[in-house]
Structure formats: C-alpha cells, structure tokens
Design an enzyme around this catalytic site. Structure first.
Site, short mmCIF file in Angstrom:
data_model
loop_
_atom_site.label_atom_id
_atom_site.label_comp_id
_atom_site.label_asym_id
_atom_site.label_seq_id
_atom_site.Cartn_x
_atom_site.Cartn_y
_atom_site.Cartn_z
N ASP A 19 -13.85 -4.64 -2.00
CA ASP A 19 -13.66 -4.25 -0.38
C ASP A 19 -15.00 -4.32 0.35
OD1 ASP A 19 -10.74 -3.15 -0.40
OD2 ASP A 19 -11.93 -2.20 -2.17
N ASP A 74 1.02 -1.21 -0.11
CA ASP A 74 0.17 0.01 -0.08
C ASP A 74 0.96 1.07 0.00
OD1 ASP A 74 -2.25 -1.67 0.17
OD2 ASP A 74 -2.50 -1.32 2.16
#
Length: 595
Positions: A450, A292
């Site tokens: 998600d 990330d």
C-alpha cells in the site's frame, strides 16, 4: 524434518490431522468447532456459535454415494469437501490405511509441500496403502500435490523420494525465461489421451496454482492424458485405467472443474457434452473482485469501499459505507464470472484474531457455493491474547485455510519483516511471511503493498528507487518514489515499494497485490508507472489494484504492463461496470480471459 503441515494443525506427526468422529459423514464445520476449542483459544470465543450444514446426512449410505477422502491436514481441503457435497455425495475421511484399501473411490487433494506430505504418508502407513490401492486399478483421483506425489521424486526441498508409481522427477518452473513463478491462474489444456473426466473441458480454462511440475517423457508418456504450456509443456493430468490425477484444481475451476469431479464420481451417467463457446489457448489474464469487509457501527459485517482508504460517508452521521453483505456479493461475483474473490478484513484485529468468528464464517459460507479461489487478508500475524497465550501466525493462517481460504494476504507484517531483512541481510525464519510460505508453499502467500507517491525533483534526492512519472507533481516534479505504508495507509514507513517487493519475494511471497493510495477510489485508471516498476522488479505474479473506473482501464493495464491480474471493488459493488462487460471488452482487445 517434522511434518510441518501436521504440526501447524496442532496434531502429532504420528497421526493424521483429520476430522475424527464416530460418524464419518458429520459436517466438517461442526467438527472444526470442537477441535478449535481445544487448540486455538479460549472457549468463550466459540460460545453459542452455530454453523449451517450444507448437506443432509442419510441414515444409511450406499457405497455408490460415498467418497473416501484422504486429508492429511494441510491447506484448504474444505473446497474439495464442498464440491463433493455439492454434487450429491457423502464423505468418509481416511482414519487408517485400511480405510484406503476398503475405499470404493478415493480422492487425494494434496495441499502444501512435497516433503511434509511424504513424511506424513510414510509415518502413518498411508504410502504403502496408497500404492497398493492404485496398483490394483481402483478408482483414484489425485489433485495438485496428489498428482506430484505419484512420481519417483521431487526437487522441492529435496531431492525427496515420492511414491514411485510414475517415472519422472517433479521440478521447479524456470523463471529465467520471463515466465512468472508460481504458475497462478487459468490456463488451457492440450488433451493427449481419451480421459473420461476431461470430456467437458474442451477449449475452456482451468485453474492452476503451483511452483513445481512434472514433465512428459518417453518413460511416462503412457500415463499422460493432457498437458499445459507455461514456458514448456508440463503434465496437466494423468490417466491409466481407473487412476486419474490432475495438476489443476477442479474444485476451484468453476463449472468446468465441477464437471471433472462429476465425471470421476459418476462415470456411468449419460451426459451430453456442452457446446464450447470458449477458445482457451494460453494463460488468461485474471479479473478479481475485492470485498473490503468490516463491522459497521451496529456490529454487522458489511462490504464497504473507501475513497483513498476513507470508508465513511461524508454525512453528519459519518456512518460506514455499506455496499452489501459479503457472502451474497461473493456468490454474485462468482456467477458473474470473477476469476477470484478477495476478502480484506479492514476492521482490524486488536486482541484475538482467531476470535473473529464472523470473518471465519464468511469464508465457510462462501466456499460452499463459490468454486473459484478465495483470498483473505487482515490481522494474520503472531499475537498474544489477554491470558498470555501466544499464537503464531502459522496457527492463525492454518485456521483461515481450513475455513476456506486458498491464499493468505499479508500487509503491515510483511513491511516490518522486509525492513528487518533489509537492515540485517538475514532471513529470520520467524516472520509470518516466512512461516506460512515454508509450510504451505509461496503460492499460498500474497503480500499486499500500500504505497503513496512522494514527488521529488531529482531521483538522487532519496535512497529509494525513484522513477520518472507520466504526470508531473503539484510543483512540476518529474520524479517520484513510492513510500510504503502500514495500518491501512495511516503510517508511512522508511521503505519504498520497489525495495519492499524485492525483499518479500526473497522472503517467500508468491504473489503481490499492488495497491496505490493516490488512485484509490478515483476511477481514473491504475497507476501504470507503479505497476511497471514492481512487475518488472520481481518474477512472481503482480495483481494491479486501485483506480479502475472503466473497462478500458483493464485493457490499458494489461497492454502496458506485465500485470498478471487486475482487481477492482467499488465499480463492481456499485454496478457501474459489470465483470462480464470487462471480459467482453478484453476479448475484443485480443486479451485472453476466461469465459
């Protein structure tokens, strides 16, 4: 049909979308900058940007050190370039059919769809030159689509006529037998003919990513040098004299792939065959390292990790959690044995995705020394800049492919597209998912889902697919549905993970990255219920993500679900669980992995 791959790069269909320069050995990075200024946005976004060169240009180059590269302008060819330079060779790009005919050795890394590639080759006169070059038994290496184009025809958006050098038709994998399509991952070869370039492969895995394949037959058996099994035995490589082609990607197959390229480029060198310690027999389960990436408060790109998507430290300063530099970590994970590297830009794009040069640089620098697949996600969508100039998601994705990405990950934009598709029942052909998969193939598009759990007492209480969960909810609920979110998990949407997965597969997704907000950063294992729900609903590969905290969590998700891969971030960044430890554990559990 227009040559879509060419048009995506901003070139006319009558010319090759190649890096043009009076010096054929200039850095592709510097050439890319010049092209981008004219075609991809405001010049101010590119001011004072310097790219490092990964090789030195010699004043004079002998023919033995030059590789002629046929790059028709689609997909990630940067990795092939980097691999060639890594092995000590220089590159001359094909500008005209005569460049093919005059080549001492030629590599054709075909990327994208069959029809656009053939259209470009025919319109530019390259098809005839290629046939003439190969028929004269000149040194040739085709990669992936570069193999398929040698056959008589393809069923991909067809039938489409190929170069016709090898008997046979290229067809799609059959997913009705339970095998997931595209065929993505590290698989084993069955060598059937002495092929110099495969000498070092032995019992090791190589990387495939494709939905179409050529099948062996009595008519083409003299060409076949190796096969691979995925439901059926398909052709993994061909060889006749000096002509070679491979369905797998040597530039993405780590050290073993580099050995394939090295033996093609320098067939006369004496090299001892490396001892095999691997025992590849089938498609391996993949272990993926995820980075990330976002800008910290000082403006530097760092690798961070969230706790249920919160990436700030729980301190007075609330600074962004900094776990390292993206390029350095990616290189380390490659050395540690990661099967893929996934970058997720979580800074978020606001006005100008193509102006985010640091992320493009991360891809460029990483691809110079990392020879496994790279995926990037974050902000790949249609947008209009402050001057009113509109950019399609295809233009944005094309730049990321040309900067080193092999796959593009789409999140929020895919949710909106799926909602619209569910509402109308009509494919708009305009969503980023549809645009990119149409040009580059669905194997190049990953959809990141998600969701978070919503517990309910009765599955009939909601219109979305609900399941009985292994662990009861806070009030003893036995059921839950998984609500999809957008904007980094901050906004819930009226669509379930099951419904989203089914929709995006129809819209062109080739793979699903399945996260779980509830499990993120908890280290208690993957959400097995969710992984089973989605992997059983679709016929494309599913990557399990969120929750890994120990090696046993990887074997659990592979043993209890049909996940094709498992992804982790924090445990790798914090060195709590090394990648090699994960693979050693999986081997002990009789789960095939790449060594």
């Amino acid at each position: 049909m227009e040559a879509a791959a060419l048009l995506a790069s901003g070139s006319s269909p009558g010319s090759l979308a190649l890096s043009s320069s009076s010096c054929p050995f200039c850095s592709s990075s510097s050439l890319l900058l010049v092209r981008d200024r004219g075609s991809l946005g405001n010049r101010s976004h590119y001011t004072n940007v310097k790219y490092p060169r990964s090789f030195s240009v010699r004043a004079s180059c002998s023919a033995d050190s030059v590789v002629t590269l046929l790059d028709y302008g689609a997909g990630n060819v940067r990795s092939v370039r980097n691999a060639i330079r890594h092995l000590g060779f220089d590159i001359k790009d094909v500008q005209t059919p005569e460049d093919i005919l005059n080549a001492h050795r030629l590599i054709f890394p075909g990327v994208g769809a069959f029809a656009p590639a053939m259209e470009v080759l025919n319109k530019t006169g390259m098809a005839e030159a290629l046939c003439s070059y190969i028929e004269k038994d000149r040194p040739f290496l085709g990669i992936c689509l570069g193999l398929q184009l040698l056959f008589e025809s393809s069923e991909e958006n067809g039938p489409i006529k190929g170069l016709g050098l090898i008997p046979g038709t290229v067809g799609r994998f059959d997913s009705s037998n339970g095998f997931r399509v595209p065929h993505i991952g590290w698989n084993a070869l069955q060598v059937t003919m002495d092929s110099e370039i495969l000498e070092d492969v032995g019992n090791r895995h190589v990387y495939f990513v494709h939905s179409y394949r050529a099948m062996p037959s009595n008519e083409n058996k003299e060409w076949v040098s190796s096969m691979c099994n995925y439901g059926d035995n398909f052709i993994a490589s061909i060889r006749r004299g000096n002509v070679h082609a491979v369905q797998f990607h040597p530039e993405k197959s780590g050290d073993v792939g580099l050995s394939v390229l090295r033996r093609f480029l320098n067939p006369n060198s004496n090299r001892a065959k490396k001892a095999d310690r691997a025992k590849a027999s089938k498609l391996a389960k993949r272990v993926i390292a995820c980075l990330d990436v976002r800008a910290n408060d000082k403006g530097d790109l760092v690798v961070t990790k969230g706790d249920q998507y919160d990436v700030r430290e729980q301190t007075k300063e609330k600074e962004v959690r900094n776990l390292g530099k993206p390029v350095e970590l990616a290189r380390q994970y490659y050395r540690d044995g990661a099967d893929e590297i996934s970058f997720l830009n979580i800074t978020g794009f606001r006005d100008f995705p193509l102006g985010d040069l640091p992320m493009l640089q991360v891809l460029r620098y990483t691809s110079e020394n990392v020879f496994v697949p790279l995926t990037v996600g974050g902000g790949i969508r249609d947008f209009t800049d402050s001057n009113g100039r509109h950019y399609s998601s295809l233009e944005v994705a094309s730049e990321y492919f040309r900067s080193g990405a092999d796959k593009i990950s789409i999140g929020s934009d895919a949710v909106y597209a799926a909602e619209e598709y569910q509402r109308t029942g009509v494919k708009s052909q305009k969503s980023s998912l549809e645009q990119i998969s149409r040009v580059y193939g669905n194997q190049a598009v990953v959809v990141s889902i998600d969701p978070r759990r919503v517990y309910i007492k009765n599955p009939n209480d909601v219109q979305f697919k609900a399941i009985k969960v292994s662990n009861l909810g806070p009030n003893g609920e036995e059921y839950a549905w998984y609500q999809c979110t957008v904007n980094g998990g901050r906004e819930g949407r009226p669509i379930g993970a099951y419904e989203l997965a089914k929709a995006v597969e129809e819209l062109g997704a080739g793979e699903i990255l399945l996260n779980c907000i509830d499990c993120d950063g908890q280290g208690k294992g993957f959400d097995i219920d969710l992984v089973n729900l989605i992997s059983d609903a679709v016929s494309i590969p599913v990557i399990a993500s969120s929750g890994a905290g120990a090696v046993g969590h990887f074997s659990e998700v592979f043993a209890k679900t049909n996940a094709s891969a498992a992804l982790a971030a924090g445990i790798f960044h914090r060195k709590e669980v090394p990648i090699q430890s994960v693979k050693e554990h999986l081997l002990k559990e009789n789960i095939e992995v790449r060594i």
